[in-house]
Enzyme design. Structure first.
Site, mmCIF file in Angstrom:
data_model
loop_
_atom_site.group_PDB
_atom_site.id
_atom_site.type_symbol
_atom_site.label_atom_id
_atom_site.label_comp_id
_atom_site.label_asym_id
_atom_site.label_seq_id
_atom_site.Cartn_x
_atom_site.Cartn_y
_atom_site.Cartn_z
ATOM 1 N N ASP A 21 -4.396 -18.677 -41.952
ATOM 2 C CA ASP A 21 -5.313 -19.261 -41.498
ATOM 3 C C ASP A 21 -6.382 -19.637 -42.543
ATOM 4 O O ASP A 21 -6.281 -19.371 -43.558
ATOM 5 C CB ASP A 21 -6.267 -18.465 -40.355
ATOM 6 C CG ASP A 21 -6.891 -19.286 -39.018
ATOM 7 O OD1 ASP A 21 -7.506 -20.376 -39.363
ATOM 8 O OD2 ASP A 21 -6.583 -18.928 -37.909
ATOM 9 N N ASP A 34 -5.186 -24.032 -45.223
ATOM 10 C CA ASP A 34 -5.237 -25.051 -44.312
ATOM 11 C C ASP A 34 -4.090 -25.757 -44.081
ATOM 12 O O ASP A 34 -3.037 -26.029 -44.782
ATOM 13 C CB ASP A 34 -6.379 -26.133 -44.867
ATOM 14 C CG ASP A 34 -6.729 -27.138 -43.822
ATOM 15 O OD1 ASP A 34 -5.804 -27.326 -43.315
ATOM 16 O OD2 ASP A 34 -7.655 -27.850 -44.014
ATOM 17 N N ARG A 56 -1.520 -21.863 -29.108
ATOM 18 C CA ARG A 56 -3.199 -22.392 -28.717
ATOM 19 C C ARG A 56 -3.404 -23.451 -29.856
ATOM 20 O O ARG A 56 -4.542 -23.613 -30.373
ATOM 21 C CB ARG A 56 -4.112 -21.812 -28.432
ATOM 22 C CG ARG A 56 -4.004 -21.019 -26.951
ATOM 23 C CD ARG A 56 -5.220 -19.927 -27.063
ATOM 24 N NE ARG A 56 -6.465 -20.405 -27.071
ATOM 25 C CZ ARG A 56 -7.201 -21.166 -26.569
ATOM 26 N NH1 ARG A 56 -6.615 -21.234 -25.042
ATOM 27 N NH2 ARG A 56 -8.429 -21.414 -26.549
ATOM 28 N N ASP A 66 0.948 -1.225 -0.098
ATOM 29 C CA ASP A 66 0.082 0.177 0.132
ATOM 30 C C ASP A 66 0.868 1.245 0.230
ATOM 31 O O ASP A 66 1.936 1.361 0.776
ATOM 32 C CB ASP A 66 -0.978 0.105 1.087
ATOM 33 C CG ASP A 66 -1.729 1.231 1.083
ATOM 34 O OD1 ASP A 66 -2.628 0.956 0.250
ATOM 35 O OD2 ASP A 66 -1.879 2.260 1.902
#
Length: 634
Positions: free
Chosen positions: A479, A505, A521, A88
């Site tokens: 993509d 692809d 991912r 703090d």
């Protein structure tokens, strides 16, 4: 670096920062500390008049913040931290403690008081060390200290004051200014630790960690009680959230350090002492209700509605989300209990407002919003998990039960038959990339690479972060044609011509040539057979020295953490979650050598591989196993 001698001793420990401050997060991250962020729910309502010195108030607030998180996590987060750090910062001038301004007029009063004067900035820090005694009982040791820095402001004109206030910078900073940004223009000089003024005294913190982890057993840091003639008993009258503890204080060289041997109950207080009540299991029973509360508030755009106003009453929110007053009241109260919203008394009524985290991550148009991913969880993941029992018994995905179509059909027919569904899925992926992109992009020095290809890069959010972090790098996003066609809905305000898009692809078509490839991912989602096909294709196209950046959730070697990865695996996709060692083995079979591992403390971590020369069995670029270990610890 001061932290390096003890960083290895923190390896494997769950370190938690009990603060949502981006400045503290940045300071500690830059020091190489790995930690999770769990903002404290402690209400900063301590009575300042009970503290003789300003630093005592800052230290006590920091301590209560850290203890609140340490006590809450086993019951609300279902995991026990090893170390919790609370902090703090307050500014003091003319005997007054200045915290964050409540509005522009308050900021004006604070900055006017600081104009032309020297003031003190105190940061109190508490390090809570947690030990599990029994299933429901915890022991806490607390080391706390403070740092003081003197700052002198120039004489500020009215014009300069209001120009700075209208910039918006003062509103979330103690004393109403940020020295590391525009507020630095107001400062004539600083005496002491600059980072202390920013929000965290890193040097002093590192020294305290050294004492804790490097001191011999008989040193004061390791004693349960310190020898001191000064004793202070703090009771609940300080604040509703304060713990009832006894504190031993030691004054030395102007620095106060305290050590407590505490036996503190969790947020449920006395109930937690009941050995016959399974609180952790009860919290698991309610876990799905908490998730659905977040999903529903997001779908009804509660956080967006509150973002358009400083605060709203129950009735005002109900009208704007087109819901009943009773239902809205119960949803808002549940959101407050989960720390998603704040409820504040104003005159004869209560008003609601977003928490800092909600404003940052739950408002749909925030730069790092998770709104799209939350809706994806509600619309796609939730139905799947409602059939989890069948998934476990059968060992296959439950897409057909949940959506009436097989897994491969859902991807084409559901996601890609209607634009709104297609955009919703891309928005989910875009959300994750925006939140994780900067940490992944800055995980490694990529200056030796000139061209990169982000395979399955969706909207390009990760690619844009890579070009921001590495000015000499251009990135091709590769993509599916449908994705490239729809990416126009996600074009950033400031486009970068170093990011380009190519349709294809990645299983069937040739990959664009580059000297760095990115798989974010991707690997966890596919079967071993398909991964072999993709990685074989990459291995053939990559020349020696070509890089491969893998970004996934990395399991620990015991496959216990993070639970998020293990829960995600229950969706029963054909792929699986892996540890860093398993990813390293997988990539090594295709000619890629591990260079670095970076745990980002974000949703995704990162590993950097290099294509080895088949004619040279030595590890490329002088990278040994020792240097890999060092990369993990830096």
């Amino acid at each position: 670096m001061l932290l390096n001698p003890v960083i290895s001793k923190l390896s494997g420990k769950l370190v938690v920062l009990a603060s949502a401050s981006p400045r503290r997060l940045e300071i500690l991250s830059n020091a190489g500390l790995r930690f999770e962020v769990v903002p404290s729910w402690f209400k900063e309502t301590l009575d300042k008049s009970l503290f003789k010195n300003p630093y005592e108030y800052a230290v006590e607030t920091a301590k209560q913040k850290a203890l609140e998180v340490a006590q809450r996590m086993p019951f609300k987060h279902l995991k026990t931290p090893d170390i919790v750090i609370g902090a703090d910062t307050v500014v003091t001038v003319d005997g007054l403690i200045l915290e964050k301004p409540t509005d522009k007029q308050d900021a004006y009063r604070m900055l006017s008081r600081l104009s032309g004067k020297e003031h003190s900035v105190f940061t109190g820090v508490a390090i809570v060390i947690c030990h599990e005694n029994t299933d429901t009982d915890m022991d806490y040791k607390v080391v706390d200290f403070y740092e003081e820095t003197k700052v002198k402001f120039a004489e500020l004109s009215e014009e300069m004051l209001w120009e700075y206030i209208n910039s918006g910078e003062p509103m979330d900073k103690a004393g109403g200014y940020g020295i590391q940004a525009l507020g630095g223009m107001l400062v004539e000089y600083v005496q002491g630790d600059f980072l202390n003024v920013v929000g965290f005294p890193l040097n002093h913190f590192c020294k305290q960690l050294g004492l804790i982890f490097n001191s011999p057993p008989e040193s004061p840091t390791h004693k349960n009680k310190l020898d001191s003639d000064v004793a202070l008993t703090l009771v609940n009258s300080l604040s509703e959230g304060a713990a009832n503890v006894e504190v031993k204080l030691l004054e030395k060289d102007g620095c106060r350090t305290s050590m407590q041997a505490l036996n503190v109950m969790g947020p449920e207080c006395a109930k937690c002492s009941r050995q016959d009540v399974p609180h952790s299991i009860i919290n698991l029973l309610d876990g799905f209700k908490a998730s659905k509360t977040l999903f529903t508030a997001s779908k009804l755009k509660v956080f967006d509605v509150l973002n358009g106003s400083e605060s709203l009453t129950l009735e005002e929110i109900a009208v704007q989300i087109n819901a009943s007053v009773l239902g809205t009241e119960r949803l808002l109260e549940a959101a407050v209990s989960l720390g998603l919203l704040e409820r504040v008394k104003q005159r004869d009524t209560s008003v609601y407002r977003n928490t800092e985290q909600a404003s940052r991550f739950l408002v749909s148009d925030s730069p790092v919003s998770l709104h799209g991913y939350i809706l994806h969880c509600n619309d796609m993941v939730w139905p799947l998990f409602s059939h989890l029992e069948n998934a476990v018994v059968e060992g296959i995905s439950q897409h057909e039960r949940a959506f009436g179509k097989k897994n491969e059909d859902v991807f084409q027919d559901a996601y890609y038959s209607k634009d709104e569904v297609k955009i919703r899925f891309m928005d989910a992926m875009h959300s994750i990339a925006r939140v994780t992109g900067k940490d992944v992009a800055t995980a490694f020095d990529l200056s030796s690479y000139k061209t990169a290809c982000d395979i399955g890069g969706c909207t390009g959010a990760m690619a844009y972060e890579l070009t921001k972090a590495h000015p000499g790098l251009s990135v091709i996003v590769f993509d599916l044609p449908q994705v490239i066609e729809m990416r126009r809905h996600f074009i950033p305000k400031e486009e970068d011509d170093r990011v380009s898009f190519v349709a294809g692809d990645f299983f069937k078509d040739d990959l664009p040539k580059a000297d760095l490839y990115i798989l974010a991912r991707i690997l966890h989602d596919w079967s071993d057979e398909k991964l072999h096909a993709l990685l074989s294709k990459l291995s053939k196209i990559c020349t020696p020295g070509c890089g491969l950046l893998v970004s996934e959730i990395f399991l620990d070697e015991e496959r216990k953490r993070p639970c998020r990865a293990l829960l995600q695996a229950l969706s029963m996709t054909e792929g699986k979650q892996r540890s860093t060692a398993e990813y390293s083995d997988l990539l090594e079979k295709h000619g890629f050598t591990l260079r670095h591992i970076q745990h980002t403390d974000n949703l995704l971590d990162a590993m950097l591989f290099v294509k080895e020369d088949p004619n040279d069995k030595r590890t490329l670029l002088g990278c040994s196993s020792a240097s890999i270990e060092t990369a993990e610890l830096e």
